[in-house]
Design a protein around this motif. Structure first.
Motif, PDB file in Angstrom:
ATOM      1  N   UNK A 192       0.827  -1.207   0.000  1.00 50.45           N
ATOM      2  CA  UNK A 192       0.000   0.000   0.000  1.00 50.45           C
ATOM      3  C   UNK A 192       0.864   1.261   0.000  1.00 50.45           C
ATOM      4  N   UNK A 193       1.986   1.217   0.720  1.00 49.96           N
ATOM      5  CA  UNK A 193       2.919   2.345   0.684  1.00 49.96           C
ATOM      6  C   UNK A 193       3.458   2.547  -0.731  1.00 49.96           C
ATOM      7  N   UNK A 194       3.710   1.445  -1.439  1.00 50.54           N
ATOM      8  CA  UNK A 194       4.227   1.532  -2.807  1.00 50.54           C
ATOM      9  C   UNK A 194       3.168   2.070  -3.770  1.00 50.54           C
ATOM     10  N   UNK A 195       1.897   1.769  -3.501  1.00 46.58           N
ATOM     11  CA  UNK A 195       0.819   2.386  -4.285  1.00 46.58           C
ATOM     12  C   UNK A 195       0.856   3.899  -4.079  1.00 46.58           C
ATOM     13  N   UNK A 196       0.948   4.323  -2.817  1.00 46.34           N
ATOM     14  CA  UNK A 196       0.997   5.761  -2.512  1.00 46.34           C
ATOM     15  C   UNK A 196       2.186   6.433  -3.183  1.00 46.34           C
ATOM     16  N   UNK A 197       3.297   5.706  -3.260  1.00 47.85           N
ATOM     17  CA  UNK A 197       4.522   6.256  -3.837  1.00 47.85           C
ATOM     18  C   UNK A 197       4.554   6.179  -5.362  1.00 47.85           C
ATOM     19  N   UNK A 202      -1.639  -0.324  -8.464  1.00 50.63           N
ATOM     20  CA  UNK A 202      -2.773  -0.734  -7.644  1.00 50.63           C
ATOM     21  C   UNK A 202      -2.439  -1.970  -6.844  1.00 50.63           C
ATOM     22  N   UNK A 203      -3.350  -2.333  -5.929  1.00 53.03           N
ATOM     23  CA  UNK A 203      -3.131  -3.464  -5.027  1.00 53.03           C
ATOM     24  C   UNK A 203      -4.466  -4.074  -4.664  1.00 53.03           C
ATOM     25  N   UNK A 204      -4.495  -5.409  -4.537  1.00 51.08           N
ATOM     26  CA  UNK A 204      -5.704  -6.087  -4.069  1.00 51.08           C
ATOM     27  C   UNK A 204      -5.317  -7.311  -3.255  1.00 51.08           C
ATOM     28  N   UNK A 205      -6.122  -7.597  -2.213  1.00 48.87           N
ATOM     29  CA  UNK A 205      -5.861  -8.773  -1.382  1.00 48.87           C
ATOM     30  C   UNK A 205      -7.119  -9.155  -0.620  1.00 48.87           C
ATOM     31  N   UNK A 206      -7.193 -10.436  -0.261  1.00 46.09           N
ATOM     32  CA  UNK A 206      -8.307 -11.006   0.488  1.00 46.09           C
ATOM     33  C   UNK A 206      -7.903 -11.197   1.950  1.00 46.09           C
ATOM     34  N   UNK A 207      -8.810 -10.868   2.868  1.00 45.49           N
ATOM     35  CA  UNK A 207      -8.685 -11.304   4.255  1.00 45.49           C
ATOM     36  C   UNK A 207      -7.635 -10.624   5.100  1.00 45.49           C
TER      37      UNK A 207
END
Length: 267
Positions: A192-197, A202-207
């Motif tokens: 998520x930090x790398x998305x911000x940077x 983008x990023x997606x994950x379950x659970x």
């Protein structure tokens, strides 16, 4: 820097020193299994204790929720710190140098401050509500990517919830055919930090759990990104199912995966 963010940075750096020192001699790390495919070490607990001590020294009435040491109920319920002392424990145990400390602060239920600290690279990601996101004091922005074609996504496999493997595999395939590539690095906080940077689109994950995502959520939003659940809503803190990225790209991810997901993952 906001005084509470300053304390979060101090806590993250103190924990980072413990992680770095331990990573130099992994033979002394004590590993326990706390659930299926869910490991914890004495270092996780030691790092969280240092974070807790650092915060409570400055704000003794605040509440803290940590992955390893549970909940500390302070007198002032308006302030709640959300702590993951070592996000990427499996990487850490195996000597893979990709893990982070994640600390977020909610004020009256709203994310207000966030720190994700990568002690290996010396990278400090920070965000204050309404003040933007930074990496080592340099302003961050998500990418301007608007479509999946040519994009790089990050993800995490549902290793704790393998009953979702078929649905996850279908979602992965639905996205992979359109993207340039998809990465799986082993730390949701750093993803998520790398998305911000702008390092990934983008990023997606379950659970996931709130301590995995709280700091990253504020970072992404303050960097101009969007954070949603698999149905495009805001239930990700309860479901643990999360998508984030540049706004139009996030919407494109939702469009591709919704048709292939099970009903339980769309709640």
């Amino acid at each position: 820097m906001h005084p509470m963010l300053n304390i979060a940075v101090r806590a993250a750096r103190n924990a980072g020193k413990i992680l770095l020192r331990a990573s130099e001699d992994l033979s002394k790390v004590e590993i326990q299994q706390k659930g299926t495919n869910d490991l914890v070490t004495n270092i996780d607990k030691e790092a969280e204790a240092v974070i807790r001590d650092t915060i409570l020294k400055s704000y003794p009435d605040h509440c803290i929720v940590g992955e390893e040491l549970g909940e500390h109920k302070g007198k002032d319920a308006d302030y709640q710190w959300i702590v993951d002392p070592l996000d990427g424990t499996t990487n850490f145990i195996k000597g893979i140098p990709h893990f982070a400390v994640s600390i977020a602060l909610k004020v009256k239920g709203r994310l207000d401050q966030a720190v994700i600290y990568d002690p290996i690279r010396g990278e400090l990601f920070t965000a204050s509500r309404g003040q933007g996101a930074q990496l080592n004091s340099k302003r961050l922005r998500v990418t301007k990517t608007v479509e999946l074609a040519g994009s790089i996504l990050a993800t995490g496999f549902p290793f704790k919830q393998k009953h979702h493997l078929d649905a996850y595999s279908d979602a992965f395939k639905a996205l992979f055919v359109h993207t340039a590539d998809i990465r799986r690095a082993g730390s949701a906080a750093l993803d998520m930090a790398y998305v911000a940077a702008g390092r990934v689109d983008g990023f997606f994950e379950i659970g996931l759990k709130p301590w995995d995502t709280a700091a990253g959520e504020l970072l992404v939003k303050e960097a101009g990104g969007m954070v949603v659940d698999f149905a495009g809503g805001i239930n990700y803190n309860h479901s643990g199912n999360i998508i984030c990225g540049a706004p139009k790209l996030t919407q494109a991810i939702i469009r591709e995966i919704r048709p292939v997901l099970s009903e339980s993952l769309l709640r």
